[in-house]
Enzyme design. Structure first.
Site, PDB file in Angstrom:
ATOM      1  CG  PHE A  17      -2.133  -0.755   0.841  1.00  0.00           C
ATOM      2  CD1 PHE A  17      -3.072  -0.488   1.035  1.00  0.00           C
ATOM      3  CD2 PHE A  17      -1.746  -2.506   2.134  1.00  0.00           C
ATOM      4  CE1 PHE A  17      -4.293  -1.301   1.052  1.00  0.00           C
ATOM      5  CE2 PHE A  17      -3.332  -3.365   1.950  1.00  0.00           C
ATOM      6  CZ  PHE A  17      -4.110  -2.923   1.032  1.00  0.00           C
ATOM      7  CG  ASP A  18       1.042   5.869  -1.613  1.00  0.00           C
ATOM      8  OD1 ASP A  18       1.707   6.260  -1.764  1.00  0.00           O
ATOM      9  OD2 ASP A  18      -0.097   6.833  -2.372  1.00  0.00           O
ATOM     10  CG  LEU A  19       1.162   6.932   4.501  1.00  0.00           C
ATOM     11  CD1 LEU A  19       0.302   6.141   5.061  1.00  0.00           C
ATOM     12  CD2 LEU A  19       2.293   6.922   5.199  1.00  0.00           C
ATOM     13  CG  ASP A  20       1.065  10.882   2.068  1.00  0.00           C
ATOM     14  OD1 ASP A  20       1.079  11.088   3.532  1.00  0.00           O
ATOM     15  OD2 ASP A  20       2.614  10.557   1.848  1.00  0.00           O
ATOM     16  CB  VAL A 174      -3.476  -0.703  -3.063  1.00  0.00           C
ATOM     17  CG1 VAL A 174      -4.174   0.509  -3.146  1.00  0.00           C
ATOM     18  CG2 VAL A 174      -3.243  -2.174  -4.000  1.00  0.00           C
TER      19      VAL A 174
END
Length: 226
Positions: A17-20, A174
Site C-alpha cells: 500500500f502507498d500511504l498518502d 495499491v
C-alpha cells in the site's frame, strides 16, 4: 514485524500500500508543509490545492520541477518542510473511511500487508502508529532521511529483496498516483490504482495500472478477485 505464513488460498499473497492518498487523506499536512518551505524562499502560495502535485513524487524532484530550485535549494527546502511536518503537518491528516475495516478483512485472509511509500520510513511509522494502523502491516518501507531510496520503484525493490519475495504474480501494489504504477511496473508487479486519492483515473490508466477502482469497498473486491 514478520511475514505471515502462506496460508491464503487467494492468488494474491502480498499487498503493498502507498500511504498518502491511499491509506490516509494527507493533503492538508503535506501542502501546508510545502507552503511553509516555499515561504522561506519568498515564494508565497495561498491556494493549497495548487500544491497537491507534491503528493506522491519525491519532494526534491517536485521542488526542482515545479519551482526551478537547484539541488542545493531543494535539499534546503526539504529541511524546512520537515520542520513544519514534524511539528504540525504529520497529523494534519486522517484515515480514509473504510480503510481500517479493509485491513481487518485482508488480515483475516492471511495476506501480508505492507506499506511502500516515498515518505521517510520514520515518518510513515509514526503516522501509522498514531492512527492505530501499524499492527496490520508486516513491513513498512519508505525513503531514507538522507534522500536515498526515495522513488517508489526503489522502495518496492527494497521490499521484494529484503523479504525474498520472488513470486511476483502474488504481489500487487495499491496506490493513487502514476508513480505507484510506474514503480510497480519497474519491478514486474501489477498495480491497482485508486481514484479516491490524489490522482485521476486518466493519470492511472495512462501510467498502465492493471486495475482501477473508485472506492475502498471496490478495492477489497478487486484484491480478493485477482
Amino acid at each position: 514485524m514478520y511475514l505471515r505464513r502462506d496460508e491464503s488460498k487467494l492468488r494474491c499473497r502480498y499487498v503493498l500500500f502507498d500511504l498518502d492518498g491511499t491509506l490516509t487523506e494527507s493533503k492538508e499536512g503535506i501542502t501546508r508543509s510545502v507552503q511553509y518551505a516555499l515561504k522561506k524562499y519568498n515564494i508565497f502560495v495561498e491556494n493549497l490545492d495548487s500544491l497537491q502535485k507534491f503528493i506522491g513524487p519525491p519532494l526534491k524532484d517536485s521542488f526542482i520541477q515545479y519551482y526551478g530550485f537547484s539541488e542545493k535549494q531543494a535539499c534546503g527546502a526539504i529541511g524546512y518542510y520537515r520542520k513544519y511536518f514534524v511539528s504540525r503537518g504529520m497529523f494534519q491528516n486522517k484515515v480514509y473511511e473504510g480503510i481500517e475495516d479493509l485491513l481487518k478483512k485482508l488480515e483475516k485472509l492471511k495476506l501480508n500487508l505492507m506499506v511502500a511509500t516515498s515518505k521517510p520510513t520514520v515518518f510513515a511509522e509514526k503516522i501509522l502508529r498514531h492512527y492505530g494502523l501499524y499492527p496490520y502491516f508486516s513491513a513498512v518501507a519508505g525513503a531514507n532521511l538522507d534522500g536515498t531510496r526515495c522513488t517508489k520503484g526503489e522502495v518496492i525493490e527494497y521490499i521484494l529483496d529484503k523479504y525474498n519475495i520472488g513470486d511476483l504474480d502474488r504481489v500487487v501494489m495499491v496506490g493513487d498516483r502514476k508513480h505507484d504504477v510506474l514503480g510497480a511496473s519497474q519491478n514486474g508487479i501489477d498495480c491497482i490504482g485508486v481514484t479516491y486519492g490524489y490522482g485521476s483515473a486518466g493519470e492511472l490508466k495512462n501510467a498502465g495500472a492493471a486495475y482501477i477502482v473508485h472506492d475502498v469497498g471496490e478495492l477489497f473486491t478487486r484484491i480478493v478477485s485477482i
